[in-house]
Each structure stands twice: as structure tokens, then as C-alpha cells.
Design a protein around this motif. Structure first.
Motif, PDB file in Angstrom:
ATOM      1  N   THR A 175       9.792  31.571 -22.828  1.00  0.00           N
ATOM      2  CA  THR A 175       8.601  32.421 -22.720  1.00  0.00           C
ATOM      3  C   THR A 175       7.326  31.611 -22.555  1.00  0.00           C
ATOM      4  OG1 THR A 175       8.376  32.549 -25.139  1.00  0.00           O
ATOM      5  CG2 THR A 175       9.667  34.273 -24.051  1.00  0.00           C
ATOM      6  N   GLU A 176       7.327  30.362 -23.011  1.00  0.00           N
ATOM      7  CA  GLU A 176       6.163  29.509 -22.806  1.00  0.00           C
ATOM      8  C   GLU A 176       6.350  28.580 -21.613  1.00  0.00           C
ATOM      9  OE1 GLU A 176       4.647  27.727 -26.372  1.00  0.00           O
ATOM     10  OE2 GLU A 176       5.164  29.476 -27.602  1.00  0.00           O
ATOM     11  N   GLN A 177       7.397  28.820 -20.844  1.00  0.00           N
ATOM     12  CA  GLN A 177       7.697  28.091 -19.610  1.00  0.00           C
ATOM     13  C   GLN A 177       7.654  26.574 -19.817  1.00  0.00           C
ATOM     14  OE1 GLN A 177       4.788  30.501 -17.197  1.00  0.00           O
ATOM     15  NE2 GLN A 177       6.580  30.806 -15.888  1.00  0.00           N
ATOM     16  N   LEU A 178       8.307  26.139 -20.890  1.00  0.00           N
ATOM     17  CA  LEU A 178       8.386  24.718 -21.191  1.00  0.00           C
ATOM     18  C   LEU A 178       9.566  24.049 -20.505  1.00  0.00           C
ATOM     19  CD1 LEU A 178       7.556  24.863 -25.015  1.00  0.00           C
ATOM     20  CD2 LEU A 178       5.996  24.464 -23.097  1.00  0.00           C
ATOM     21  N   ILE A 179      10.457  24.856 -19.922  1.00  0.00           N
ATOM     22  CA  ILE A 179      11.604  24.336 -19.178  1.00  0.00           C
ATOM     23  C   ILE A 179      11.705  25.081 -17.853  1.00  0.00           C
ATOM     24  CG2 ILE A 179      12.875  23.641 -21.240  1.00  0.00           C
ATOM     25  CD1 ILE A 179      14.570  26.197 -20.936  1.00  0.00           C
ATOM     26  N   ASP A 180      12.502  24.508 -16.939  1.00  0.00           N
ATOM     27  CA  ASP A 180      12.721  25.129 -15.629  1.00  0.00           C
ATOM     28  C   ASP A 180      14.120  25.702 -15.491  1.00  0.00           C
ATOM     29  OD1 ASP A 180      10.162  24.135 -14.078  1.00  0.00           O
ATOM     30  OD2 ASP A 180      10.930  22.395 -15.181  1.00  0.00           O
ATOM     31  N   TYR A 181      15.071  25.146 -16.252  1.00  0.00           N
ATOM     32  CA  TYR A 181      16.466  25.591 -16.210  1.00  0.00           C
ATOM     33  C   TYR A 181      16.994  25.714 -17.639  1.00  0.00           C
ATOM     34  CZ  TYR A 181      16.214  24.261 -11.307  1.00  0.00           C
ATOM     35  OH  TYR A 181      15.849  24.151  -9.993  1.00  0.00           O
ATOM     36  N   VAL A 182      17.685  26.824 -17.919  1.00  0.00           N
ATOM     37  CA  VAL A 182      18.295  27.016 -19.231  1.00  0.00           C
ATOM     38  C   VAL A 182      19.799  26.772 -19.090  1.00  0.00           C
ATOM     39  CG1 VAL A 182      18.479  29.551 -18.920  1.00  0.00           C
ATOM     40  CG2 VAL A 182      18.524  28.529 -21.225  1.00  0.00           C
ATOM     41  N   ARG A 183      20.350  25.889 -19.954  1.00  0.00           N
ATOM     42  CA  ARG A 183      21.709  25.394 -19.759  1.00  0.00           C
ATOM     43  C   ARG A 183      22.709  25.952 -20.779  1.00  0.00           C
ATOM     44  NH1 ARG A 183      23.626  20.720 -19.575  1.00  0.00           N
ATOM     45  NH2 ARG A 183      24.839  21.346 -17.768  1.00  0.00           N
ATOM     46  N   THR A 184      22.351  27.026 -21.476  1.00  0.00           N
ATOM     47  CA  THR A 184      23.294  27.648 -22.392  1.00  0.00           C
ATOM     48  C   THR A 184      24.557  28.077 -21.661  1.00  0.00           C
ATOM     49  OG1 THR A 184      21.907  29.601 -22.084  1.00  0.00           O
ATOM     50  CG2 THR A 184      21.710  28.444 -24.184  1.00  0.00           C
TER      51      THR A 184
ATOM     52  N   LEU B 115      16.175  37.319 -19.882  1.00  0.00           N
ATOM     53  CA  LEU B 115      14.885  36.869 -20.416  1.00  0.00           C
ATOM     54  C   LEU B 115      14.311  35.767 -19.541  1.00  0.00           C
ATOM     55  CD1 LEU B 115      12.700  36.796 -22.669  1.00  0.00           C
ATOM     56  CD2 LEU B 115      14.143  35.086 -23.825  1.00  0.00           C
ATOM     57  N   ALA B 116      15.142  34.811 -19.165  1.00  0.00           N
ATOM     58  CA  ALA B 116      14.680  33.691 -18.341  1.00  0.00           C
ATOM     59  C   ALA B 116      14.128  34.165 -17.007  1.00  0.00           C
ATOM     60  CB  ALA B 116      15.832  32.705 -18.128  1.00  0.00           C
ATOM     61  N   ALA B 117      14.744  35.179 -16.435  1.00  0.00           N
ATOM     62  CA  ALA B 117      14.303  35.679 -15.128  1.00  0.00           C
ATOM     63  C   ALA B 117      12.867  36.172 -15.170  1.00  0.00           C
ATOM     64  CB  ALA B 117      15.229  36.804 -14.652  1.00  0.00           C
ATOM     65  N   LEU B 118      12.432  36.699 -16.317  1.00  0.00           N
ATOM     66  CA  LEU B 118      11.063  37.207 -16.433  1.00  0.00           C
ATOM     67  C   LEU B 118      10.028  36.097 -16.345  1.00  0.00           C
ATOM     68  CD1 LEU B 118      11.501  39.762 -19.371  1.00  0.00           C
ATOM     69  CD2 LEU B 118      11.566  40.223 -16.910  1.00  0.00           C
ATOM     70  N   TYR B 119      10.454  34.853 -16.608  1.00  0.00           N
ATOM     71  CA  TYR B 119       9.523  33.722 -16.674  1.00  0.00           C
ATOM     72  C   TYR B 119       9.829  32.656 -15.625  1.00  0.00           C
ATOM     73  CZ  TYR B 119       8.094  35.920 -20.994  1.00  0.00           C
ATOM     74  OH  TYR B 119       7.631  36.824 -21.923  1.00  0.00           O
ATOM     75  N   GLN B 120      10.549  33.067 -14.585  1.00  0.00           N
ATOM     76  CA  GLN B 120      10.878  32.175 -13.466  1.00  0.00           C
ATOM     77  C   GLN B 120      11.632  30.922 -13.918  1.00  0.00           C
ATOM     78  OE1 GLN B 120       6.769  32.077 -11.799  1.00  0.00           O
ATOM     79  NE2 GLN B 120       7.727  32.908  -9.951  1.00  0.00           N
ATOM     80  N   VAL B 121      12.408  31.078 -14.968  1.00  0.00           N
ATOM     81  CA  VAL B 121      13.324  30.027 -15.410  1.00  0.00           C
ATOM     82  C   VAL B 121      14.694  30.366 -14.848  1.00  0.00           C
ATOM     83  CG1 VAL B 121      14.453  28.962 -17.407  1.00  0.00           C
ATOM     84  CG2 VAL B 121      12.007  29.534 -17.492  1.00  0.00           C
ATOM     85  N   ARG B 122      15.333  29.383 -14.238  1.00  0.00           N
ATOM     86  CA  ARG B 122      16.636  29.618 -13.615  1.00  0.00           C
ATOM     87  C   ARG B 122      17.778  29.099 -14.486  1.00  0.00           C
ATOM     88  NH1 ARG B 122      16.287  27.588  -7.509  1.00  0.00           N
ATOM     89  NH2 ARG B 122      14.961  25.954  -8.393  1.00  0.00           N
ATOM     90  N   THR B 123      18.980  29.473 -14.121  1.00  0.00           N
ATOM     91  CA  THR B 123      20.159  29.125 -14.897  1.00  0.00           C
ATOM     92  C   THR B 123      20.757  27.809 -14.424  1.00  0.00           C
ATOM     93  OG1 THR B 123      21.858  30.165 -13.502  1.00  0.00           O
ATOM     94  CG2 THR B 123      20.622  31.599 -14.990  1.00  0.00           C
ATOM     95  N   GLY B 124      21.413  27.102 -15.336  1.00  0.00           N
ATOM     96  CA  GLY B 124      22.076  25.839 -14.992  1.00  0.00           C
ATOM     97  C   GLY B 124      23.129  25.514 -16.028  1.00  0.00           C
TER      98      GLY B 124
END
Length: 402
Positions: A275-284, A301-310
Motif C-alpha cells: 500500500t505504500e508502494q515500497l516494492i514492485d513485485y510481491v513474491r508470496t 490488493l497488489a493490483a490496486l497499487y500497481q505492484v505485480r506478482t512474482g
């Protein structure tokens, strides 16, 4: 109404150690879940057998969301890798059953395709820069569009990410391997081999690098800035994620994208990072972050903040997790990339998966459910072997993050 009739937990070591859950309904439909927690496998197996399995018998297998809430919110002690891995196995197995009952592959139950294939990255490594470049070129020749690059730091002796044989296997079969680590030597060397890879192989593919929690925030910021001209797809886990404010400092100093999350197990663990856009990809991953149900929640949740999956996808995750990941990757709109390491030949003797690789992408099986079968008889040929992940020690003998 169909009910859960039998729940079995299998522990076997075909190449690596895997914990597999199989749920059978009163209608004879089976579903598979992965319950592997590398280096702590038996803890999850016991959690399942002793605590969760008795709760499942007689329940309606179609109520996936309710079962997730029952196992998570219904318990006083919540979260943590052992609990979340066990819940993940149950959740994934129930999605497998639902797909089989519906006669559809799981990705169709998740909303259908958002893409034709799932881009993956390979793991190139070398004992020096020259051998690393050779390995990168080998993977590019196999059609990969993205490659992670790691090389052994000269004169240090033990470096994360360097493959010794056909399959990367950091876990030892005895007590933990204690490997030396020198941060300054790494910071001097790693940028040079990443630059060399770009100089030789060009910019026509995605280049990734895993720092594996080894740096302080300011060291990670300096490293990220130094390699900006390499245009990394990401630098992974630059610093331990417990202090999430640290990633704000990294952001202030470099535009190199950051990927975090393979050791995090819930949406609450990554909420601030996203939510604070501290990362670009979430690797869970499916297996450690509550299964398909909860991982989808994280990705939304990530999609709302332009964070992509990895998502994490090393070979300590069984083909069941890989299949589940590919189904989810196929469906979600904010997919970025999927980690992929081919399993050992012994693993393929136990798990038969419909996931296929072509042109740098994985493709989900079109069979109902996940498209994975577990050969119980074959697994008996590979009895459990205790394995520990390594421990890193600085040159002065003190323990460092591995």
C-alpha cells in the motif's frame, strides 16, 4: 451432499523432501495440496496430522472460503509459516477437488485466462563470471525470456545461488552447512558480473538478481544505484523484510525495481509494502501464503497499487504448488513473472504434472482441477531424508542472514 471422507499426509524425498496432502471425498474425488516447508517439513506434517486432519473429516469440500476462515480465524494461534503452509495445503487440495467436480481447470474457476502463457525466469549461475555468462547463454538458447544471474564471490568459498549439479539444491542431508560470507567482497564483485552479462548478452531479455537478505538498507540502496545501467527486472530481497521502513530508504536512492515476499506468509505481512508502494513485485507463494484463496487476495490488493506478482517457485516447492501457481498466474491481471526451476528426475517419478514449458512460458494443464497426479507407490521408493538449509557466517565467525 459430498463430504470429506479421508485425508492423508505423505512425506517423501524424491530429489527434495516434499509433504503432500491428499483429500478424498465421499464421492471418490481426490484433491492434492503441497505442505512443504523446506527444512521444517515434519513440523507441518505433524500440524496437519495432529491438528487439522481431525477437523476436516465430514466437512463439505465445496465450502473453500469457509474452510479457510475456519482454519485461520477459528484458531487462537494465527499465522506463521507452519500454520500457513498447512492451511495452504488444505486450500489447494479443495480447489483441485472443485475443479474436478466442475470438469474445469482451476484457472477457469478463477475467472478464465488473462494471458496465453506465464513468463518464467531461469536460474543461471557460475563459479566465476565466464561460467555464469555461459550459463546465461545456455538458458537463452532454451528460449527463456528472463534469467536470474548469480556467481560465486572470489576467495570467499560459499555463495548462495550457485548450482553444483543439474538441479540447484542448497539443503544438506546432515547438519546445516555453515557457509562463509563477506558483504564487501560481494558488493565489489556482483555489479561487475551483472555488467559483464549485459555486455556479452545484451538487453534483449530480462535480467534478475537475488540479494537474499544479505545487505543492510543503505548497502542495498548503494547496490541498486550501482547496477541501474544493467536495467535489472528486479533485485530480490535486498534486505530482511522484518523492518519494512527499510525499503523506503532503498526507494529514496535507486530506481532498480525491488521484489520481496517469499518468506512472508499473509496479506498482513505485505500490506504496508504494497500500500505504500515500497516494492514492485510481491513474491508470496501458494504453499506458504494460505493457498490459492489467500494468495489471490494478496494479488488483488497488489493490483490496486500497481505492484505485480512474482511468486517464489524454487524446487523446494512441489509440482502441486507449481501447477497451482500457474493456474493463478494465468488468471490474475497483474501478473509479472513466475520463478521456475525444473525438478529432479526423481520428482517426476512421483508427481505427474500437466504443466508444460514452451517459448519461455509455462502453460497450465487443461485437465479438470490442477492437473497433477501423485504416485503413492513411487513415493515409497524415496523415504524421508532430513535436510537443513545452510547457515551463513561472516568471516569473523558471527551469524549472518541466509
Amino acid at each position: 451432499m459430498s463430504k470429506i471422507e479421508r485425508v492423508e499426509v505423505f512425506v517423501a524425498s524424491p530429489g527434495r523432501t516434499f509433504v503432500t496432502l491428499r483429500i478424498t471425498t465421499s464421492d471418490g474425488v481426490t484433491g492434492l495440496g503441497d505442505a512443504t516447508l523446506n527444512g521444517r517439513e515434519l513440523a507441518v506434517a505433524s500440524y496437519l496430522r495432529d491438528h487439522l486432519v481431525p477437523l476436516l473429516i465430514g466437512k463439505d469440500p465445496a465450502r473453500i472460503e469457509d474452510m479457510w476462515q475456519y482454519l485461520y480465524r477459528g484458531a487462537y494461534w494465527r499465522g506463521g509459516p507452519v500454520t500457513m503452509t498447512a492451511i495452504s495445503a488444505v486450500d489447494t487440495a479443495l480447489w483441485d477437488i472443485k475443479g474436478k467436480v466442475a470438469g474445469l481447470p482451476v484457472y477457469q474457476l478463477l475467472g478464465g485466462r488473462s494471458r496465453d502463457g506465464v513468463m518464467v525466469y531461469a536460474h543461471a549461475s557460475g563459479t566465476d563470471t565466464a561460467s555464469l555468462i555461459d550459463d546465461v547463454e545456455r538458458f537463452l538458447g532454451l528460449g527463456y525470456k528472463a534469467v536470474r544471474a548469480q556467481a560465486a564471490v572470489p576467495d570467499v568459498g560459499g555463495t548462495y545461488g550457485v548450482r553444483k549439479g543439474k538441479v540447484y539444491e542448497p539443503a544438506a542431508t546432515s547438519l546445516p552447512d555453515e557457509q562463509p560470507w563477506d558483504t564487501e567482497a560481494y558488493l565489489r564483485f556482483a555489479p561487475t558480473y551483472l555488467e559483464a552479462v549485459r555486455e556479452r548478452c545484451g538487453f534483449g531479455f530480462h535480467l534478475l538478481h537475488d540479494v537474499h537478505h544479505r545487505l543492510t538498507p543503505i548497502e542495498a540502496a548503494r547496490f541498486g544505484k550501482q547496477v541501474e545501467d544493467c536495467r535489472l527486472f528486479w533485485m530480490e530481497d535486498p534486505t530482511p523484510a522484518e523492518n519494512q521502513e527499510a525499503f523506503r530508504l532503498i526507494r529514496q536512492h535507486t530506481t532498480t525495481p525491488v521484489a520481496v515476499g517469499e518468506v512472508l506468509t499473509s496479506i498482513w505481512d505485505v500490506q504496508r509494502l504494497i500500500t505504500e508502494q515500497l516494492i514492485d513485485y510481491v513474491r508470496t507463494s501458494v504453499v506458504h501464503a494460505g493457498g490459492i484463496t489467500h494468495l489471490r487476495r494478496i494479488f488483488d490488493l497488489a493490483a490496486l497499487y500497481q505492484v505485480r506478482t512474482g511468486s517464489h517457485g524454487a524446487t523446494d516447492l512441489s509440482p502441486v504448488t507449481l501447477a497451482a501457481a500457474v493456474h493463478l498466474d494465468t488468471a490474475v491481471p497483474n501478473f509479472g513473472i513466475q520463478e521456475y526451476m525444473a525438478h529432479a528426475d526423481e520428482t517426476a517419478e512421483v508427481f505427474r504434472s500437466g504443466v508444460t514449458f514452451a517459448d519461455g512460458m509455462l502453460h497450465a494443464s487443461e485437465e479438470p482441477g490442477l492437473g497433477v497426479e501423485y504416485d503413492e507407490k513411487a513415493a515409497e521408493r524415496f523415504p524421508y531424508q532430513a535436510r537443513y538449509l545452510p547457515v551463513a557466517r561472516r568471516l569473523d565467525g558471527s551469524v549472518h542472514d541466509w
